[in-house]
Design an enzyme around this catalytic site. Structure first.
Site, PDB file in Angstrom:
ATOM      1  N   LEU A 171       0.832  -1.207   0.000  1.00 14.74           N
ATOM      2  CA  LEU A 171       0.000   0.000   0.000  1.00 14.74           C
ATOM      3  C   LEU A 171       0.867   1.258   0.000  1.00 14.74           C
ATOM      4  CD1 LEU A 171      -2.869  -0.909   2.486  1.00 14.74           C
ATOM      5  CD2 LEU A 171      -2.546  -1.540   0.070  1.00 14.74           C
ATOM      6  N   ALA A 172       0.676   2.071  -1.015  1.00 12.82           N
ATOM      7  CA  ALA A 172       1.519   3.262  -1.164  1.00 12.82           C
ATOM      8  C   ALA A 172       0.711   4.461  -1.624  1.00 12.82           C
ATOM      9  CB  ALA A 172       2.635   2.970  -2.158  1.00 12.82           C
ATOM     10  N   ARG A 222       1.197  14.289   6.867  1.00 16.95           N
ATOM     11  CA  ARG A 222       2.033  14.678   8.018  1.00 16.95           C
ATOM     12  C   ARG A 222       3.508  14.898   7.649  1.00 16.95           C
ATOM     13  NH1 ARG A 222      -0.289   9.832  11.717  1.00 16.95           N
ATOM     14  NH2 ARG A 222      -0.865   9.053   9.643  1.00 16.95           N
TER      15      ARG A 222
HETATM   16  C1  UD1 Z   1      -2.038   2.007  10.132  1.00 15.71           C
HETATM   17  C2  UD1 Z   1      -2.958   0.982  10.784  1.00 15.71           C
HETATM   18  C3  UD1 Z   1      -2.605   0.863  12.254  1.00 15.71           C
HETATM   19  C4  UD1 Z   1      -1.164   0.490  12.421  1.00 15.71           C
HETATM   20  C5  UD1 Z   1      -0.252   1.449  11.661  1.00 15.71           C
HETATM   21  C6  UD1 Z   1       1.153   0.903  11.630  1.00 15.71           C
HETATM   22  C7  UD1 Z   1      -5.120   0.976   9.608  1.00 15.71           C
HETATM   23  C8  UD1 Z   1      -6.511   1.422   9.633  1.00 15.71           C
HETATM   24  N1  UD1 Z   1      -4.348   1.376  10.618  1.00 15.71           N
HETATM   25  O1  UD1 Z   1      -2.280   3.274  10.689  1.00 15.71           O
HETATM   26  O2  UD1 Z   1      -3.417  -0.126  12.881  1.00 15.71           O
HETATM   27  O3  UD1 Z   1      -0.817   0.454  13.793  1.00 15.71           O
HETATM   28  O4  UD1 Z   1      -0.680   1.600  10.298  1.00 15.71           O
HETATM   29  O5  UD1 Z   1       2.058   1.800  11.048  1.00 15.71           O
HETATM   30  O6  UD1 Z   1      -4.726   0.235   8.715  1.00 15.71           O
HETATM   31  N2  UD1 Z   1      -2.807   3.916   2.480  1.00 15.71           N
HETATM   32  C9  UD1 Z   1      -3.349   3.771   1.218  1.00 15.71           C
HETATM   33  N3  UD1 Z   1      -4.603   4.227   0.977  1.00 15.71           N
HETATM   34  C10 UD1 Z   1      -5.373   4.809   1.939  1.00 15.71           C
HETATM   35  C11 UD1 Z   1      -4.813   4.971   3.233  1.00 15.71           C
HETATM   36  C12 UD1 Z   1      -3.539   4.508   3.474  1.00 15.71           C
HETATM   37  O7  UD1 Z   1      -2.688   3.236   0.322  1.00 15.71           O
HETATM   38  O8  UD1 Z   1      -6.513   5.188   1.637  1.00 15.71           O
HETATM   39  C13 UD1 Z   1      -1.423   3.400   2.728  1.00 15.71           C
HETATM   40  C14 UD1 Z   1      -0.432   4.479   3.116  1.00 15.71           C
HETATM   41  O9  UD1 Z   1       0.284   4.912   1.955  1.00 15.71           O
HETATM   42  C15 UD1 Z   1       0.498   3.764   4.079  1.00 15.71           C
HETATM   43  C16 UD1 Z   1      -0.384   2.689   4.685  1.00 15.71           C
HETATM   44  O10 UD1 Z   1      -1.485   2.524   3.827  1.00 15.71           O
HETATM   45  O11 UD1 Z   1       1.569   3.139   3.378  1.00 15.71           O
HETATM   46  C17 UD1 Z   1      -0.847   3.022   6.101  1.00 15.71           C
HETATM   47  O12 UD1 Z   1      -1.626   4.203   6.087  1.00 15.71           O
HETATM   48  P1  UD1 Z   1      -1.531   5.294   7.249  1.00 15.71           P
HETATM   49  O13 UD1 Z   1      -2.527   6.344   6.962  1.00 15.71           O
HETATM   50  O14 UD1 Z   1      -0.131   5.704   7.456  1.00 15.71           O
HETATM   51  O15 UD1 Z   1      -2.054   4.443   8.503  1.00 15.71           O
HETATM   52  P2  UD1 Z   1      -1.729   4.667  10.037  1.00 15.71           P
HETATM   53  O16 UD1 Z   1      -2.583   5.761  10.563  1.00 15.71           O
HETATM   54  O17 UD1 Z   1      -0.297   4.774  10.239  1.00 15.71           O
HETATM   55 CA    CA Z   2       1.485   4.904   8.836  1.00 15.03          CA
END
Ligand code: UD1
Ligand code: CA
Length: 450
Positions: free
Chosen positions: A11-12, A18
């Site tokens: 997932l990217a 932030r």
């Molecule tokens: C997420 C997890 C959390 C975990 C943490 C670990 C969920 C809901 N939460 O939170 O439980 O402890 O990671 O680091 O999964 N992304 C997409 N599409 C989206 C949203 C995100 O591709 O619509 C990708 C982002 O690029 C990233 C990853 O998913 O690589 C995680 O997303 P992020 O928003 O950073 O989640 P956290 O709030 O860190």
């Molecule tokens: Ca994250």
């Protein structure tokens, strides 16, 4: 292990708000390589398929994915509605796939292949879903793993949706998850967005799966491996962890570092045994250091190969295309770019060696400059074997100094020099006997009459 090869979904697509950056978060670098490339490299040794989910307009992320893993399938998540929605953007890959599915986050770059293998082994041991968890020193911001008796996992609660009691749990979700369920797409399709962020959380898959009778388990790893990078301070933290790990590996393989915490390495740095590295040395991308090289303090390398037994520094700079032969010496304030030095050649002080070829055992004096650029094109300087370039010489390229020739100090050399000759380019020295005494007397007389 499952009979069919796994599918890795990376997932990217997150905006990475932030980071406060115009560049997508996952392209920010750790040890000279994008976080996305780190994650792709981690799964590159496993035979399987790779799907990368990027956001709309993130062409640079797609390009990076294909550069690192050419067969990767790239999917665009139309609107960033959460991690479950992101995995579902890869639906075409999920649909055509019968093996295990492993989800990784591209903002979690430090995970090691061994750990991914341990997670997948939990599926062989009977779990339908395995989550990589860790004990966080400070769990703020992470999803918490809610476990039942015997360490089974019942749900993951995101921080914003957690109760006071749940927030006190220090067992956290790394984001890495492995699935062996008949239809991952169908399972994720059941996830809703009734939560604090109004997003479709991948983490909700656990509760839904467990309620329908599937087994979920936790595999624990160290916090260092699963640091999630959301902001620049965490990027620096990830860099520090990566560097510490790499330094330890080099020292274990026979490299001496006098002050390891001051040596900075890149993802592809190669250093042979019995290399000694003094404090404050930086290795940029594309550097190979061969056996027995000694690197004195404050030297900087990028795109360079340093041959066996060479002595480098202090304060030497190597730019892309520097090729230093065995036992050669490069000393303080010497910059080498796109230049090959033969074995035993020396440039010990204050020089710019750009776009050149220097023969074996040649000696380049202090202050020598290769004038390689005329404002439009770069030109080549060639110095033959055993030649001697006197101090403070300018070699105006294109120019060739023959083998064994001498260039007198202070010369500006614009024409080729025949092998074995002395080339001198300066006016004759003049001398006026007794001049100094006359001058002083004149000056003192003037002062007295003022
Ligand atoms: C997420 C997890 C959390 C975990 C943490 C670990 C969920 C809901 N939460 O939170 O439980 O402890 O990671 O680091 O999964 N992304 C997409 N599409 C989206 C949203 C995100 O591709 O619509 C990708 C982002 O690029 C990233 C990853 O998913 O690589 C995680 O997303 P992020 O928003 O950073 O989640 P956290 O709030 O860190
Ligand atoms: Ca994250």
């Amino acid at each position: 292990m499952s009979a069919s090869p796994p599918l890795f979904v990376v997932l990217a697509a997150g905006k990475g708000t932030r980071m406060k950056s115009s560049e997508p978060k996952v392209l920010h670098k750790v040890a000279g390589q994008s976080m996305l490339a780190h994650v792709l490299a981690t799964v590159s040794d496993v035979q399987g398929d790779v799907a990368v989910v990027v956001g709309p307009g993130m062409d640079a992320v797609a390009t990076e994915a294909r550069r690192v893993t050419p067969p990767a399938q790239v999917f665009v998540q139309a609107t960033q509605q959460g991690t479950a929605d992101a995995v579902l953007a890869a639906r075409p890959a999920l649909a055509g796939h019968s093996g295990d599915v492993v989800v990784l986050y591209a903002d979690t770059p430090l995970i090691r292949p061994e750990t991914v293998a341990r997670l997948r082994a939990a599926l062989d041991a009977g779990a339908h879903i395995a989550v990589l968890g860790f004990r966080a020193k400070d769990p703020t911001g992470y999803g918490r793993l809610l476990t039942g008796p015997k360490g089974t996992l019942s749900a993951i609660r995101e921080e914003k949706d957690a109760s006071e009691a749940e927030r006190r749990i220090d067992l956290c979700n790394s984001g890495v998850m492995a699935f062996r369920v008949p239809d991952v797409g169908k399972l994720l399709g059941q996830i809703g967005n009734a939560n604090a962020k109004g997003e479709f959380y991948l983490t909700d898959a656990i509760e839904i799966a467990v309620r329908s009778g599937l087994r979920a388990g936790v595999v624990e790893c160290s916090e260092d491996e699963v640091l999630g990078v959301n902001a620049r301070d965490q990027l620096a933290e990830a860099e520090a962890i990566w560097q510490k790990r790499a330094r330890a590996q080099f020292m274990a393989s026979g490299v001496t570092m006098i002050a390891p915490e001051t040596v900075w390495l890149s993802f592809d740095t190669q250093i042979a045994p019995d290399v000694v590295i003094e404090p404050h040395v930086i290795f940029g991308v594309g550097v190979t250091i061969e056996e027995g090289v000694r690197i004195l303090g404050f030297s900087h390398f990028e795109g360079a190969v340093i041959g066996k037994g060479a002595r480098i520094g202090p304060f030497s700079r190597f730019r892309p295309g520097a090729r230093i032969g065995a036992d050669a010496h490069i000393g303080n304030f010497v910059e080498v770019k796109n230049t090959t030095l033969g074995p035993g050649a020396k440039a010990n002080h204050l020089a710019y060696l750009g776009d050149g070829v220097i023969g074996a055992k040649a000696n380049v004096g202090a202050g020598t400059i290769f004038c390689n650029y005329d404002g439009y094109a770069k030109h080549k300087t060639q110095i033959g074997e055993g030649a001697f370039i006197g101090s403070n010489s300018s070699l105006v390229a294109p120019v060739t100094i023959g083998a064994g020739a001498y260039v007198g100090s202070g010369s500006v050399i614009t024409r080729d020099v025949t092998p074995g000759a002395l080339a001198l380019e300066r006016s004759n020295q003049e001398e006026r006997p007794g001049w100094a005494e006359k001058f002083r007397t004149l000056m003192l007389r003037r002062k007295a009459t003022k």
